[in-house]
Each structure stands twice: as structure tokens, then as C-alpha cells.
Motif scaffolding. Structure first.
Motif, mmCIF file in Angstrom:
data_model
loop_
_atom_site.group_PDB
_atom_site.id
_atom_site.type_symbol
_atom_site.label_atom_id
_atom_site.label_comp_id
_atom_site.label_asym_id
_atom_site.label_seq_id
_atom_site.Cartn_x
_atom_site.Cartn_y
_atom_site.Cartn_z
ATOM 1 N N GLU A 1 8.953 -43.108 -52.661
ATOM 2 C CA GLU A 1 7.896 -42.132 -52.379
ATOM 3 C C GLU A 1 8.446 -40.955 -51.584
ATOM 4 O OE1 GLU A 1 3.433 -41.825 -50.379
ATOM 5 O OE2 GLU A 1 4.527 -43.728 -50.337
ATOM 6 N N LEU B 1 8.813 -37.094 -52.812
ATOM 7 C CA LEU B 1 8.235 -35.993 -52.039
ATOM 8 C C LEU B 1 9.300 -34.962 -51.696
ATOM 9 C CD1 LEU B 1 5.791 -34.802 -50.587
ATOM 10 C CD2 LEU B 1 6.388 -36.190 -48.590
ATOM 11 N N TYR B 2 10.468 -35.435 -51.273
ATOM 12 C CA TYR B 2 11.555 -34.520 -50.929
ATOM 13 C C TYR B 2 12.000 -33.707 -52.141
ATOM 14 C CZ TYR B 2 16.373 -33.004 -50.572
ATOM 15 O OH TYR B 2 17.513 -32.259 -50.656
ATOM 16 N N TYR C 1 8.134 -35.376 -57.866
ATOM 17 C CA TYR C 1 7.200 -36.173 -57.063
ATOM 18 C C TYR C 1 6.639 -37.327 -57.889
ATOM 19 C CZ TYR C 1 3.262 -37.452 -54.115
ATOM 20 O OH TYR C 1 2.364 -38.168 -53.359
#
Length: 464
Positions: free
Chosen positions: A60, A64-65, A396
Motif C-alpha cells: 500500500e 502510494l509512493y 497506486y
């Protein structure tokens, strides 16, 4: 102020292309170096300097990164177009990313430093990524038959950097400690910035120096911004539609750095002639194939274009989706074998990466070239940033979807990815004639400009 022509080589491409190639190579070493290490670092045992997080949490955060990495280019492209210029933006972005890698390399397993380092990398990439890609387009006049080939050559630079990332950063991080891996990525980024600063004026002329809104051509003041023409609106629509399909591609492809990376670490027999292959080295398979296949694809697109048989951009991208789908068929084989025997043979993963790479070469460099062809001049970098938004969403989603492997099992997840990418590829192939018409000839090949005459196509509005 007129553009100074970008110097060309005897082989017909501007020397600036090879400078941008080298700069991007070092930046990609920085990015892919930490990409190869990131999920392994997060799930790694605390006794060995990792965080010991669960696979779902690590994926996750990874998603996101990487999503933010591809979202910030929208702002970075806008600031370059309006205020900073592409060249200053690339320099600023490189410096920020170098600092981010060095922050990650600090010892102590500190979460605050970890997130700060990722933040610097995200912001730095926002300045760097859309603008160096747009500068490649700026080396060529509209309709130049060399442009697609140039982006494929540029793409080889990306993957030379990705190979170095696995060979250098991955090995140092796995064998000698995480700080060594992140620190070497920072050194690579620093070298990229240094080369760019030392040789930029010599090889790039005026390309990327001034913000797009103040660029003058042929010694005349730039005309006031006019309303978009119907052709320009159609071309923007094509960019947005293709960006939607690109989400399917990168959601599948970017499993490489997350789920496929963890799967390889835990469930692939990595013994070769009695020696265990480091997990991060599998991240080098894709760039090795890119380096080998890239020149073949570049030459193929160029030759087909000269003969008037070049497939349309949407058709090429549809082929890319179908190839990445076929690659996951091999991951189905791997998951069947690992489920029955505990470990899968390396062949399955290598074969999957081969077809993923072929798909990538049909879609990614062609997509970059397409944006520089279709985007109205005053929105060139901003629309390149929008293109990267598709990558942001996909990265993502890749992290979120990869996390479901613990609940669904790898086989069912790989099967779903195979099906969705195949359907997306078929749909895009069906609608590709409509999209081609909406390009209004912007993708048509015109005679190659004489060596030395390229005037910065990214700043020249395509003919309506």
C-alpha cells in the motif's frame, strides 16, 4: 528570441538527445534503485535494519509512493511552462531527488526520515520527469520522422539506468545494508545533475531554457494565446482517452516492483548452478530486454513510417496491452507450480518479463512521443504531466491490487490481471481508427528535416 538549433550527430539525431539520454539514465538508476529495494526494506526484519511491516502495508505504501511520483509532474509541468522553464526544472528536480536518497540512507531505521526521504523524491520527480521528456520532443520539428525512434532511444537510457539500479543499488542494499543501496542511488542522481549542468548549453542550444509562454520563434513576438481549435480539442481528447487505457497497462506492469518482487523473493527457486540469485537482480531482467529489443523496435517504427505502413499510435498501444496480458499467462504457470511444489522455476518470471517488455516498448515511448505531437504548444509540459497522472493512478492501484494476493492467492489475482488487460487491449484496437482520425494528421510522417535544422518542436504548435 529564436531557438538555437540543437546540434546533430552524423547519425541524424541531435547531440542533445544523448545528453538527455545520459541524464535520464542516472535519474532512473536513482528511482529504480530505491524501487527495487523499497518493498523488501519495508518487510525486512527489524534486526537487519528493515521495518518488519506486513506485505499488504508495504505494498500500500509502495503504491502510494509510486502513485505520487507520477502525480506531481502535473504541477511540475505547469510551473515549467509558466515560470521556470524545462531546463531549470530538471536541475531542481534532480537535486531534490539526490537529497531524498541521502535522507533514506541515513542509519537508524527512523520512520520520520523514511517518509521525509520519500517526500523529497516525490517532489523532485515532479519537476524532473515531465520536463526532460518534453525536451526530447523539443529537439525535433513537427512531423520529423525521427521522433518516435528518438523516444525509443531515450527509453533505452531509462533502462540502462534501471539495469545499473539492480546491479549496483540492489546488490549493495541486499548484501551490505539498506543505507548503501539508497546512498548509491543518491550518488547516481548527483552524477546526472552534474553532467546535465556541464553540457546543457553546448548540446541543447536554447531548448528548454525559457518558459513556453515567453518563447519567441523566427525573431517575432509570440502571438497572444488564442482559443483552442477544433483539431486541438480533438487531440487533447485523444491524449485523455489513451491515458485511460494506459492505466490498465501500468496497473499490470507495475506489479514488477511490488507483488512480483515479493513473489520472486518467497516463491521462486532462485538457485542457478548452485548459487542463489539476489531478488533485486530480477528487476534487471526488464531493462536488459529493453536494451536488447529497444533498437529493434526503434528501427522497425522508423522503417515502417518511411514506407507508409507504420501502425497508428492507438494500435501500437493496444498491442502493448495484449502483450502484457500474455506475459501474465506465464505468472499463472508460475503460481501453479509454486502451489504444487513450493517453488516456481525462474523461467516463468523471465518469460513474463520478456512479454511485458515487448508490450512496454509498444506503449510507453510511443505514448511519450504522442503527447509531444498532439499537445498544443502552450500546454506541452502540463499535458505531459497529465499523461503521468495515468501512471500515478495505475501505480497506486498496482499497490492496492497486489495486496489482495494474501487473500485471493496469486493465481486468481494473476488471472484477473490477465483478463482485464486483454479486454482493454481488444477494446482499444477496435476504437483505434476513430482515435487516429481525431489526431487530424498530427501523427503523419513528413520528410526528415536536414541535420541541424530542428527548431524545438515542443514549442511549435502542430498544424491544425
Amino acid at each position: 528570441m529564436a531557438h538555437s538549433p540543437a546540434p546533430t550527430t552524423g547519425r541524424g539525431h541531435p547531440k542533445g538527445l544523448y545528453l538527455l539520454f545520459t541524464t535520464e539514465m542516472w535519474e532512473r538508476m536513482s528511482y529504480y534503485g530505491m524501487r527495487a529495494l523499497l518493498v523488501l526494506y519495508m518487510v525486512g526484519a527489524t534486526s537487519k535494519g528493515g521495518f518488519g511491516w506486513s506485505q499488504a502495508k508495504a505494498l500500500e505504501i509502495f503504491g502510494l509512493y509510486t502513485g505520487l511520483v507520477y502525480a506531481t509532474p502535473v504541477l511540475g509541468g505547469f510551473l515549467a511552462d509558466r515560470y521556470l522553464g524545462q531546463r531549470l526544472s530538471v536541475t531542481l528536480g534532480g537535486i531534490l531527488m539526490m537529497c531524498g536518497q541521502f535522507v533514506l540512507a541515513m542509519p537508524g531505521n527512523n520512520e520520520a526520515l523514511f517518509y521525509s526521504g520519500l517526500g523529497l523524491l516525490v517532489v523532485g520527480n515532479g519537476f524532473f520527469k515531465p520536463n526532460i521528456s518534453t525536451m526530447v520532443g523539443g529537439l525535433y520539428a513537427p512531423g520529423d520522422s525521427r521522433r518516435d525512434g528518438a523516444f525509443t532511444i531515450f527509453y533505452i537510457g531509462i533502462n540502462v539506468g534501471a539495469f545499473l539500479a539492480s546491479a549496483v543499488c540492489g546488490t549493495l542494499g541486499e548484501k551490505y545494508g539498506w543505507p548503501w543501496g539508497f546512498g548509491s542511488a543518491g550518488v547516481g542522481m548527483g552524477l546526472g545533475v552534474l553532467v546535465f549542468l556541464l553540457l546543457g548549453n553546448r548540446f541543447l542550444g536554447d531548448v528548454g531554457k525559457s518558459p513556453s509562454k515567453v518563447v519567441r520563434q523566427e525573431g517575432k513576438p509570440a502571438a497572444p494565446a488564442a482559443a483552442l481549435t477544433r483539431a486541438e480539442v480533438d487531440r487533447i481528447v485523444v491524449i485523455l482517452v489513451l491515458a485511460l487505457f494506459v492505466v490498465f497497462f501500468w496497473t499490470a506492469f507495475e506489479q514488477a516492483g511490488g507483488l512480483m518482487n515479493l513473489y520472486t523473493d518467497a516463491k521462486v527457486d532462485r538457485h542457478l548452478f548452485g548459487w542463489e540469485v539476489p531478488t533485486t537482480w530480477f528487476q534487471a531482467i526488464n531493462p536488459i530486454f529493453i536494451i536488447g529489443l529497444g533498437p529493434i523496435f526503434a528501427e522497425a517504427w522508423t522503417n515502417l513510417g518511411r514506407r507508409g505502413r507504420d501502425p497508428s499510435i492507438p494500435a501500437k498501444m493496444a498491442l502493448g496491452l495484449l502483450l502484457v496480458s500474455f506475459g501474465f499467462v506465464f505468472m499463472l504457470g508460475a503460481s501453479r507450480q509454486s502451489g504444487a511444489e513450493g517453488k516456481a522455476a525462474m523461467f516463468w518470471v523471465v518469460a513474463a518479463y520478456f512479454f511485458h517488455t515487448a508490450g512496454e516498448l509498444c506503449l510507453s515511448p510511443v505514448g511519450l512521443s504522442m503527447v509531444t505531437k498532439l499537445a498544443p504548444a502552450r500546454f506541452a509540459s502540463a499535458l505531459m504531466g497529465v499523461w503521468f497522472i495515468a501512471n500515478a493512478v495505475a501505480n497506486y492501484l498496482a499497490g492496492l491490487i497486489g495486496g489482495y494476493a494474501e487473500k485471493l492467492g496469486e493465481f486468481d489475482l494473476f488471472l484477473a490481471i490477465t483478463a482485464f488487460t486483454a479486454v482493454a487491449g481488444v477494446v482499444l484496437l477496435v476504437v483505434s481508427p476513430v482515435l487516429k482520425r481525431m489526431m487530424h494528421g498530427a501523427d503523419e510522417i513528413r520528410p526528415t528535416a536536414p541535420a541541424g535544422s530542428a527548431q524545438g518542436g515542443a514549442h511549435s504548435a502542430p498544424a491544425a
